[in-house]
Write an enzyme that holds these catalytic residues in place. Structure first.
Site, mmCIF file in Angstrom:
data_model
loop_
_atom_site.group_PDB
_atom_site.id
_atom_site.type_symbol
_atom_site.label_atom_id
_atom_site.label_comp_id
_atom_site.label_asym_id
_atom_site.label_seq_id
_atom_site.Cartn_x
_atom_site.Cartn_y
_atom_site.Cartn_z
ATOM 1 N N VAL A 56 65.987 59.709 -1.888
ATOM 2 C CA VAL A 56 64.661 59.477 -1.381
ATOM 3 C C VAL A 56 64.434 60.092 -0.195
ATOM 4 O O VAL A 56 65.051 59.710 0.766
ATOM 5 C CB VAL A 56 64.139 57.946 -1.485
ATOM 6 C CG1 VAL A 56 62.832 57.728 -0.862
ATOM 7 C CG2 VAL A 56 64.432 57.600 -2.957
ATOM 8 N N GLY A 101 65.919 58.899 5.083
ATOM 9 C CA GLY A 101 66.182 59.360 3.748
ATOM 10 C C GLY A 101 67.357 58.428 3.250
ATOM 11 O O GLY A 101 67.934 57.833 4.152
ATOM 12 N N LYS A 102 67.645 58.358 2.012
ATOM 13 C CA LYS A 102 68.774 57.626 1.464
ATOM 14 C C LYS A 102 69.139 58.387 0.061
ATOM 15 O O LYS A 102 68.336 58.732 -0.532
ATOM 16 C CB LYS A 102 68.447 56.207 1.444
ATOM 17 C CG LYS A 102 69.584 55.287 1.562
ATOM 18 C CD LYS A 102 70.251 55.474 2.797
ATOM 19 C CE LYS A 102 71.437 54.021 2.961
ATOM 20 N NZ LYS A 102 71.813 54.134 4.574
ATOM 21 N N GLY A 103 70.447 57.955 -0.249
ATOM 22 C CA GLY A 103 70.739 58.606 -1.681
ATOM 23 C C GLY A 103 71.856 57.630 -2.264
ATOM 24 O O GLY A 103 72.384 56.662 -1.491
ATOM 25 N N ASP A 142 77.892 55.972 3.167
ATOM 26 C CA ASP A 142 77.181 54.580 3.122
ATOM 27 C C ASP A 142 78.093 53.873 2.341
ATOM 28 O O ASP A 142 79.401 53.985 2.597
ATOM 29 C CB ASP A 142 75.770 54.585 2.613
ATOM 30 C CG ASP A 142 75.057 53.312 2.875
ATOM 31 O OD1 ASP A 142 74.649 53.028 3.932
ATOM 32 O OD2 ASP A 142 74.913 52.808 1.873
#
Length: 411
Positions: A56, A101-103, A142
């Site tokens: 995202v 952002g992040k995934g 993460d």
């Protein structure tokens, strides 16, 4: 309550205390882009499994998207959207020129062999490749992802584009272009903030008792730093077990025990408890450093800590926030407390682009300046507006994001 709904509730509360233009506020209610993939991976036994992956890209107003990738069996789009939003806020709070952002991939990496894990990472990297890069979107480690996994991702990206691009991800091993100080950065950045808070509250480290939920790179290292600073760490936990001793632990001994036995069950001179009980212990500082939604409207009334110091992302729901504030409990929000990791990730990008690397002392000096300055700005805004630290941090962030959006024009 879905995690993203919590994030939007936090946004609304901050907007009510800021002078953010309505159009800017509207733009922050949804991500700029959502990427969702289903991709095959060949297992060691020759079978093929399909995995779901997400990225995202929430806001690029202040710079390239930035945020980690997590491998977890409960990862889903709602969670990743929330984490991407919080990354946009976090980068703005500490004033670094990055967006959010992040995934993630829905997988239990503990059930994969190393070969399967590498094939999964490279398959995910191939899906991400058209959408990431040092000037576009920079992933990082993460939950359950490591420097080695970042090296695999960067190597796969290099194969696709036909050249080495070390700045495509951060959190890499030093031998692959990583930064000194990246592993302890999140915990160390939090410790810089905690010391500033203690000075404001006129509390001495030696007088504190601390409970830490989570023993990953963040929680484990934070517990070590707290112990080294003279604080009494009386409770620690991992995902499967928790221990408590009001006299305090030798944190190094606890870490060694976990490495040897895989969890904390049976640690000598300790009472076995669970993670829910850990949150409700009578301590000075409670440090949730695990996953989201740990302190809720259900258990907030039983929290006995004077300070909730959020080293995890989104551990406290808005309903719990309101209850803690009424009881006079100071909550240091995740977007400030755990921003040390993304700050040193920013340093890593700078070093990769310049091909000039700093020693750990220089990294920590720069990190301390940024974290202390961010705390001071947040504290000042909280006092000025008479609002909790979380709302104050959001106000600071929204002002900076809003300025970036408005100065670029509407179109």
């Amino acid at each position: 309550m879905p995690v993203f709904a919590n994030a939007l509730a936090q946004l609304k509360q901050a907007v009510d205390h800021s002078h953010l233009h309505p159009e800017v506020a509207a733009r922050l209610k949804a991500p700029e882009r959502i990427l969702q993939f289903s991709f095959p991976v060949t297992m060691d036994d020759g079978t093929v499994r399909l995995f779901d992956g997400y990225r995202v890209q929430y806001s690029s107003a202040r710079g390239p998207y930035k945020g980690g990738i997590r491998f977890h069996p409960k990862t889903n789009l709602d969670e990743v959207k929330s984490l991407a939003f919080w990354m946009a806020i976090k980068c703005a709070v500490v004033g670094i020129p990055l967006g959010g952002g992040k995934g993630g991939v829905t997988v239990d990496p503990k059930k994969l062999s190393k070969g399967e894990l590498e094939r999964l990472t490279r398959a995910f990297a191939r899906r991400l490749a058209p959408f990431i890069g040092p000037e576009q979107d920079v992933p990082a480690p993460d939950v359950n992802t490591t420097p080695e996994i970042m090296a695999w991702l960067a190597d796969e990206y290099a194969r696709i584009v036909g050249k080495q691009v070390p700045g495509v991800v951060t959190g890499k091993p030093l031998s692959a272009g990583g930064s000194q100080g990246r592993v302890p950065a999140t915990a160390q950045g939090g410790m810089y903030v905690l010391h500033e808070l203690l000075a404001k509250l006129k509390l001495k480290p030696q007088a504190l008792t601390v409970a830490v939920q989570g023993m990953g790179n963040v929680g484990g290292i934070f517990a070590q730093l707290a112990h080294q600073a003279g604080m009494k760490v009386v409770a620690m936990s991992d995902s499967a077990s928790a221990i408590y001793n009001p006299k305090g632990f030798d944190v190094t001994a606890v870490e060694h025990y976990k490495k040897e036995f895989g969890n904390l069950k049976g640690f000598p001179s300790a009472r076995s408890i669970n993670n829910a009980q850990l949150l409700e212990l009578p301590v000075t500082v409670l440090v949730p450093a695990a996953l989201e939604n740990q302190i809720t409207g259900t258990n907030a009334g039983r929290i006995k800590a004077k300070i909730v110091f959020e080293m995890a992302n989104g551990p406290t729901t808005p309903e719990a926030d309101a209850k803690l504030a009424k009881r006079g409990i100071t909550v240091v929000p995740d977007v400030l407390a755990n921003a040390g990791g993304v700050t040193v990730s920013y340093f890593e990008i700078v070093q990769n682009l310049s091909q000039y690397y700093w020693d750990e002392g220089e990294v920590m000096e720069k990190l301390k300046l940024i974290m202390v300055t961010a705390f001071k700005h947040t504290w000042q805004r909280a006092e000025q507006l008479k609002i909790p630290l979380r709302t104050a941090a959001y106000v600071v962030a929204l002002e900076r994001i809003g300025q970036a959006i408005e100065v670029k024009g509407k179109y």
